[in-house]
Each structure stands twice: as structure tokens, then as C-alpha cells.
Design an enzyme around this catalytic site. Structure first.
Site, PDB file in Angstrom:
ATOM      1  N   GLY A 105       0.787  -1.218   0.000  1.00 30.54           N
ATOM      2  CA  GLY A 105       0.000   0.000   0.000  1.00 30.54           C
ATOM      3  C   GLY A 105       0.821   1.271   0.000  1.00 30.54           C
ATOM      4  O   GLY A 105       1.831   1.405  -0.705  1.00 30.54           O
ATOM      5  N   TYR A 122      -9.979   4.920  15.326  1.00 30.82           N
ATOM      6  CA  TYR A 122      -9.019   5.251  14.267  1.00 30.82           C
ATOM      7  C   TYR A 122      -8.796   6.759  14.171  1.00 30.82           C
ATOM      8  O   TYR A 122      -7.650   7.234  14.114  1.00 30.82           O
ATOM      9  CB  TYR A 122      -9.531   4.700  12.941  1.00 30.82           C
ATOM     10  CG  TYR A 122      -8.609   4.910  11.771  1.00 30.82           C
ATOM     11  CD1 TYR A 122      -7.449   4.153  11.631  1.00 30.82           C
ATOM     12  CD2 TYR A 122      -8.892   5.859  10.791  1.00 30.82           C
ATOM     13  CE1 TYR A 122      -6.604   4.331  10.542  1.00 30.82           C
ATOM     14  CE2 TYR A 122      -8.061   6.051   9.705  1.00 30.82           C
ATOM     15  CZ  TYR A 122      -6.914   5.287   9.585  1.00 30.82           C
ATOM     16  OH  TYR A 122      -6.081   5.473   8.511  1.00 30.82           O
TER      17      TYR A 122
END
Length: 235
Positions: free
Chosen positions: A13, A141
Site C-alpha cells: 500500500g 481510528y
């Protein structure tokens, strides 16, 4: 010979794109990974879980043995565990914060040792547009990524006189393995909110990180740099 660069979570990624960008500029790059190594043989891969202090120390030691003292740190390792707040258990919250925020503290603290001795350094923390915009199901998060702002700005004030900069990059929606399971309906909803009219590419984040680590960015520190197509504008 280039610089000694360490990228956490650099096996796929955004992290892998960042590692490749530095490698292509002639730097000596170490990437940390918890499981699978990166597909590129010319990137030094070191197994490391940033929630385990001994593994962080071992990863830096290995990088230093191979490439010299770490001069550029990119803290990218992170996880998501999306749950609506009413259903979020404490372990959902603490696990994400431990990896994303406390893990960043661990690697930054270890990196500045050699940066202070060398009188130069670059620290780039990979946050998220969720840190400033919020997102349903991402109390854990968003909190972990928002905490990077205070961390980077405190480091900028502590270390600025030593030619060490600390900045935060906030990617928007960048299709990678971490969000591969999202539905097409959700993707369409997000896309409709992006002024640029498209999703981002890991290479675009990597280019921003590489700039922040360059000599040309020596007077940029404590900054939040969005790479989100305008998704987070106004926040």
C-alpha cells in the site's frame, strides 16, 4: 550513497509506495512488516510489530547495521477496526491506539536518538483525513490519527533547532488492501464528496512524503499536509 530511511508498514500500500519513492531517489531503505515481506528485493525488510518495544529496537538496530543511522523516519504502520461507538469495546479502541499512536511514539523516540547526534533528520507521520473530518465507526481510528498532530507539533518545537523536522501527511481515500473490503455503495458515497472527482494513488502520497524529507522542505515543520483531493477541506 543516499540517506538511511526507515518506513514502518512498508511492505504494501502507501508504505510500499513511499519506500519505492525513496529507493528510486537513491536512498538506502529499510521497511518493517509484521508478516509478508515487500515484493522488492532491494528493500531491506525487517519483521517488526510496533506494539512490541523489543521488536522496534531490533528493527532499528538491523537498519543501522545495514544502512547506517536512520536519518528519515516515515511512521506508516497502522490498523483499522471499525465499529460504531455504541458497540465498540475497550479492546477495539485500545488496540488501534496502541498500534497507530503509541507505535508511532515508539519509533519516533528511537529515531531521534541518531538524528540528534547527526544534527539532521526528517520525521513524517502518516495520518488520515479521518483525523480532521471524522468518520462513522472510526472513533478509535480517528482518535489515533488525530493524536499524531499534537505529537508532530511537540516534536517540531523540541527538535527544530537541531535541523530535525516533523510533519504529518493526511491521505484521503487511497484504494489499498486496508480498505479493499468496502462496498461499492460506500465507495460511491465517498467519491461523491471528493472535489477532485477521483480516488488517490499511493504514489501521490509517496511524492508528498519524499518532498517533506528533502532539503527543499527544511523550513516546513509541524505542518499538516492533506493528500485527499479536497475531501477534508475546511477542517
Amino acid at each position: 550513497m543516499g540517506r538511511s530511511v526507515l518506513v514502518t508498514g512498508g511492505n504494501r500500500g502507501i508504505g510500499l509506495a513511499v519506500a519505492r519513492a525513496f529507493r528510486d531517489r537513491g536512498d538506502r531503505v529499510t521497511v518493517t512488516c509484521r508478516r509478508s515481506a515487500p515484493p522488492d528485493d532491494d528493500l531491506l525488510a525487517v519483521e517488526c510489530d510496533v506494539t512490541v518495544p523489543d521488536q522496534v529496537e531490533a528493527a532499528f538496530t538491523r537498519a543501522e547495521e545495514a544502512h547506517g543511522p536512520v536519518e528519515v523516519l516515515v511512521s506508516n504502520a497502522g490498523i483499522i477496526d471499525d465499529v460504531l461507538l455504541l458497540r465498540m469495546r475497550e479492546e477495539h479502541f485500545s488496540r488501534v491506539v496502541e498500534t497507530n499512536l503509541t507505535g508511532t511514539y515508539r519509533v519516533a523516540r528511537r529515531a531521534v536518538r541518531s538524528m540528534v547526534r547527526g544534527g539532521w533528520g526528517r520525521i513524517v507521520l502518516i495520518s488520515s483525513v479521518a483525523a480532521v473530518r471524522g468518520a462513522p465507526g472510526q472513533v478509535n481510528y480517528a482518535a489515533s490519527k488525530a493524536g499524531m498532530t499534537g505529537m508532530a507539533r511537540a516534536m517540531a518545537r523540541e527538535l527544530g533547532s537541531r535541523a530535525i523536522t516533523a510533519n504529518v501527511v493526511l491521505p484521503g481515500f487511497i484504494p489499498t488492501d486496508i480498505n479493499a473490503g468496502l462496498s461499492e455503495e460506500f465507495r460511491a458515497q465517498v467519491l461523491a464528496q471528493i472535489p477532485a472527482g477521483r480516488f488517490g494513488d499511493p504514489a501521490e502520497v509517496a511524492a508528498t512524503v519524499a518532498f517533506l524529507a528533502s532539503d527543499e522542505a527544511a523550513y516546513i515543520t509541524g505542518a499538516l499536509i492533506p493528500v485527499d483531493g479536497g475531501l477534508g477541506m475546511g477542517h
